[in-house]
Design an enzyme around this catalytic site. Sequence first.
Site, PDB file in Angstrom:
ATOM      1  N   ASP A  97     -17.119  71.781  65.419  1.00 13.63           N
ATOM      2  CA  ASP A  97     -18.304  70.734  64.096  1.00 13.63           C
ATOM      3  C   ASP A  97     -18.753  71.847  62.729  1.00 13.63           C
ATOM      4  O   ASP A  97     -18.220  71.400  61.791  1.00 13.63           O
ATOM      5  CB  ASP A  97     -20.017  70.982  64.593  1.00 13.63           C
ATOM      6  CG  ASP A  97     -20.132  70.449  66.189  1.00 13.63           C
ATOM      7  OD1 ASP A  97     -19.581  69.343  66.377  1.00 13.63           O
ATOM      8  OD2 ASP A  97     -20.326  71.306  66.875  1.00 13.63           O
ATOM      9  N   HIS A 116     -24.123  70.363  70.145  1.00 11.75           N
ATOM     10  CA  HIS A 116     -22.487  70.291  69.428  1.00 11.75           C
ATOM     11  C   HIS A 116     -21.782  68.570  70.204  1.00 11.75           C
ATOM     12  O   HIS A 116     -21.849  68.263  71.096  1.00 11.75           O
ATOM     13  CB  HIS A 116     -21.549  71.169  70.588  1.00 11.75           C
ATOM     14  CG  HIS A 116     -20.416  70.510  70.489  1.00 11.75           C
ATOM     15  ND1 HIS A 116     -19.493  70.088  69.283  1.00 11.75           N
ATOM     16  CD2 HIS A 116     -19.345  70.562  71.451  1.00 11.75           C
ATOM     17  CE1 HIS A 116     -18.394  69.812  69.543  1.00 11.75           C
ATOM     18  NE2 HIS A 116     -18.594  69.937  71.270  1.00 11.75           N
TER      19      HIS A 116
HETATM   20  N1  LIG Z   1     -17.757  73.250  72.689  1.00 15.42           N
HETATM   21  C1  LIG Z   1     -16.702  72.355  71.766  1.00 15.42           C
HETATM   22  O1  LIG Z   1     -16.744  72.582  70.119  1.00 15.42           O
HETATM   23  C2  LIG Z   1     -15.807  71.857  72.720  1.00 15.42           C
HETATM   24  C3  LIG Z   1     -14.351  72.177  71.742  1.00 15.42           C
HETATM   25  C4  LIG Z   1     -12.998  71.398  72.767  1.00 15.42           C
HETATM   26  C5  LIG Z   1     -12.945  70.969  74.620  1.00 15.42           C
HETATM   27  N2  LIG Z   1     -14.551  71.662  74.664  1.00 15.42           N
HETATM   28  C6  LIG Z   1     -14.598  71.289  76.542  1.00 15.42           C
HETATM   29  O2  LIG Z   1     -13.849  72.723  76.800  1.00 15.42           O
HETATM   30  C7  LIG Z   1     -14.202  72.341  77.973  1.00 15.42           C
HETATM   31  C8  LIG Z   1     -11.874  73.255  78.254  1.00 15.42           C
HETATM   32  O3  LIG Z   1     -11.347  72.125  77.652  1.00 15.42           O
HETATM   33  P1  LIG Z   1      -9.952  71.764  78.171  1.00 15.42           P
HETATM   34  O4  LIG Z   1      -9.420  71.166  77.333  1.00 15.42           O
HETATM   35  O5  LIG Z   1      -9.129  73.728  77.515  1.00 15.42           O
HETATM   36  O6  LIG Z   1      -9.567  71.786  79.641  1.00 15.42           O
HETATM   37  P2  LIG Z   1      -8.541  71.715  80.557  1.00 15.42           P
HETATM   38  O7  LIG Z   1      -8.950  70.599  81.493  1.00 15.42           O
HETATM   39  O8  LIG Z   1      -7.112  71.660  80.274  1.00 15.42           O
HETATM   40  O9  LIG Z   1      -8.718  73.060  81.045  1.00 15.42           O
HETATM   41  C9  LIG Z   1     -10.187  73.407  81.433  1.00 15.42           C
HETATM   42  C10 LIG Z   1      -9.726  74.350  83.027  1.00 15.42           C
HETATM   43  O10 LIG Z   1     -10.738  74.748  82.903  1.00 15.42           O
HETATM   44  C11 LIG Z   1     -10.366  75.078  84.830  1.00 15.42           C
HETATM   45  N3  LIG Z   1     -12.010  75.225  85.366  1.00 15.42           N
HETATM   46  C12 LIG Z   1     -12.355  74.066  85.698  1.00 15.42           C
HETATM   47  N4  LIG Z   1     -13.728  74.738  86.579  1.00 15.42           N
HETATM   48  C13 LIG Z   1     -13.163  75.800  86.311  1.00 15.42           C
HETATM   49  C14 LIG Z   1     -14.048  76.960  87.153  1.00 15.42           C
HETATM   50  N5  LIG Z   1     -15.834  76.900  87.954  1.00 15.42           N
HETATM   51  N6  LIG Z   1     -14.632  77.865  87.118  1.00 15.42           N
HETATM   52  C15 LIG Z   1     -12.917  78.572  85.943  1.00 15.42           C
HETATM   53  N7  LIG Z   1     -12.313  77.645  85.169  1.00 15.42           N
HETATM   54  C16 LIG Z   1     -12.218  76.380  85.674  1.00 15.42           C
HETATM   55  C17 LIG Z   1      -9.240  74.250  85.520  1.00 15.42           C
HETATM   56  O11 LIG Z   1      -9.521  74.647  86.412  1.00 15.42           O
HETATM   57  C18 LIG Z   1      -8.778  74.328  83.775  1.00 15.42           C
HETATM   58  O12 LIG Z   1      -7.796  74.907  83.834  1.00 15.42           O
HETATM   59  C19 LIG Z   1     -14.099  70.868  78.329  1.00 15.42           C
HETATM   60  O13 LIG Z   1     -15.674  70.522  79.268  1.00 15.42           O
HETATM   61  C20 LIG Z   1     -14.095  70.348  76.976  1.00 15.42           C
HETATM   62  O14 LIG Z   1     -14.700  68.946  76.902  1.00 15.42           O
HETATM   63  C21 LIG Z   1     -15.673  72.302  74.139  1.00 15.42           C
HETATM   64  O1  LIG Z   2     -15.250  65.974  72.089  1.00 20.65           O
HETATM   65  C1  LIG Z   2     -15.084  66.360  73.039  1.00 20.65           C
HETATM   66  O2  LIG Z   2     -15.716  65.941  74.622  1.00 20.65           O
HETATM   67  C2  LIG Z   2     -14.680  67.913  72.776  1.00 20.65           C
HETATM   68  C3  LIG Z   2     -14.921  68.956  72.250  1.00 20.65           C
HETATM   69  O3  LIG Z   2     -16.493  68.547  72.736  1.00 20.65           O
HETATM   70  C4  LIG Z   2     -14.642  68.019  70.218  1.00 20.65           C
HETATM   71  O4  LIG Z   2     -15.333  68.144  69.931  1.00 20.65           O
HETATM   72  O5  LIG Z   2     -13.632  67.492  70.481  1.00 20.65           O
END
Ligand SMILES: NC(=O)c1ccc[n+]([C@@H]2O[C@H](COP(=O)([O-])OP(=O)(O)OC[C@H]3O[C@@H](n4cnc5c(N)ncnc54)[C@H](O)[C@@H]3O)[C@@H](O)[C@H]2O)c1
Ligand SMILES: O=C(O)C[C@H](O)C(=O)O
Length: 328
Positions: free
Chosen positions: A162, A190
């Site tokens: 953000d 967030h």
């Molecule tokens: N905070 C932020 O700014 C932000 C930004 C983008 C994404 N995210 C979040 O990050 C997370 C991951 O996103 P992504 O795009 O990499 O998703 P993705 O689905 O591509 O990958 C997630 C991975 O986590 C694994 N996983 C699920 N449960 C698990 C566990 N208990 N232990 C270990 N591994 C596990 C899955 O098998 C998968 O490979 C999501 O929750 C997404 O919303 C947060």
């Molecule tokens: O928005 C989402 O669900 C993914 C991540 O938190 C983001 O801000 O891009």
Amino acid sequence: MSKKPVRVAVTGAAGQIGYALLFRIASGEMLGKDQPVILQLLEIPDEKAQNALKGVIMELEDCAFPLLAGIEAHSDPMTAFKDTDYALLVGARPRGPGMERADLLAANAQIFTVQGKALNAVASRNVRVLVVGNPANTNAYIAMKSAPDLPRKNFTAMLRLDHNRAASQIAAKTGKAVAGIEKLAVWGNHSPTMYADYRNATIDGQSVKDLINDEQWNREVFLPTVGKRGAAIIAARGLSSAASAANAAIDHMRDWALGTNGKWVTMGIPSNGEYGIPKDVMFGYPVTCEGGEYKIVEGIAIDEFSQECINKTLKELTDEQDGVKHLL
Ligand SMILES: NC(=O)c1ccc[n+]([C@@H]2O[C@H](COP(=O)([O-])OP(=O)(O)OC[C@H]3O[C@@H](n4cnc5c(N)ncnc54)[C@H](O)[C@@H]3O)[C@@H](O)[C@H]2O)c1
Ligand SMILES: O=C(O)C[C@H](O)C(=O)O
């Protein structure tokens, strides 16, 4: 003399963010170009995920990174977090189109009780934890509450995306380089309720507020654009942000470990009551980092509009906290 390797655990290592993150950690972009790392990678105990993780590890090996002192694949947090110095908790379900991050709470909360307990049991006593998996603030709160023997202050949530999004919008609006921005803050969750605050920010030494001089743009364009950027990316890509999220995770950990030289950055951290936020709420605050510790920027004046924004994002966080009480 070369430094002793540090252990870095990453969960969800075969996911989208993992793929954009691991190579940068291994190349030294997170902890410094002189700091060897051992990667302890966790994926779910599922054949497809474990196979994908093997493939990622083969690619890491093929990079022949001089700083990569070891790679481990795990399916159990109790082994993945053993003695780890840094833990990046990425693994969780991402949201799809039409979902809010809070909708992920039920799906993901349990992951963070299990992982918090595992960190409590086996990680380094000074492990530094960043939660990326959504809803990141409340998941970090759950992990912290599940790890009573570790310092509360070492649990953090990712607000840096953000912060970076806000900086980029300000640079575009003022026509100046993003590198010139100082004193930007993002308060709260967030989620679309976060409050990106450029009232004190400067760009190349000039006041951002004075340069933009458009409160309507702040309220009607800037705040919604930054707040809803995640959804806009999901709508455009069909997948949630990954490279920019990995980049923000690198920024967060690098700044925490190596310092910000006085520059303000945003971290989601457990409150100690600062700015009227109740203790333990995992809240986005402006901080500076030095010597491996963060420090909240104090003394920022909070005007009426800012207080309304802070109250709104705080209410969302305390509601989320109430929703996970039964897990703690
Ligand atoms: N905070 C932020 O700014 C932000 C930004 C983008 C994404 N995210 C979040 O990050 C997370 C991951 O996103 P992504 O795009 O990499 O998703 P993705 O689905 O591509 O990958 C997630 C991975 O986590 C694994 N996983 C699920 N449960 C698990 C566990 N208990 N232990 C270990 N591994 C596990 C899955 O098998 C998968 O490979 C999501 O929750 C997404 O919303 C947060
Ligand atoms: O928005 C989402 O669900 C993914 C991540 O938190 C983001 O801000 O891009």
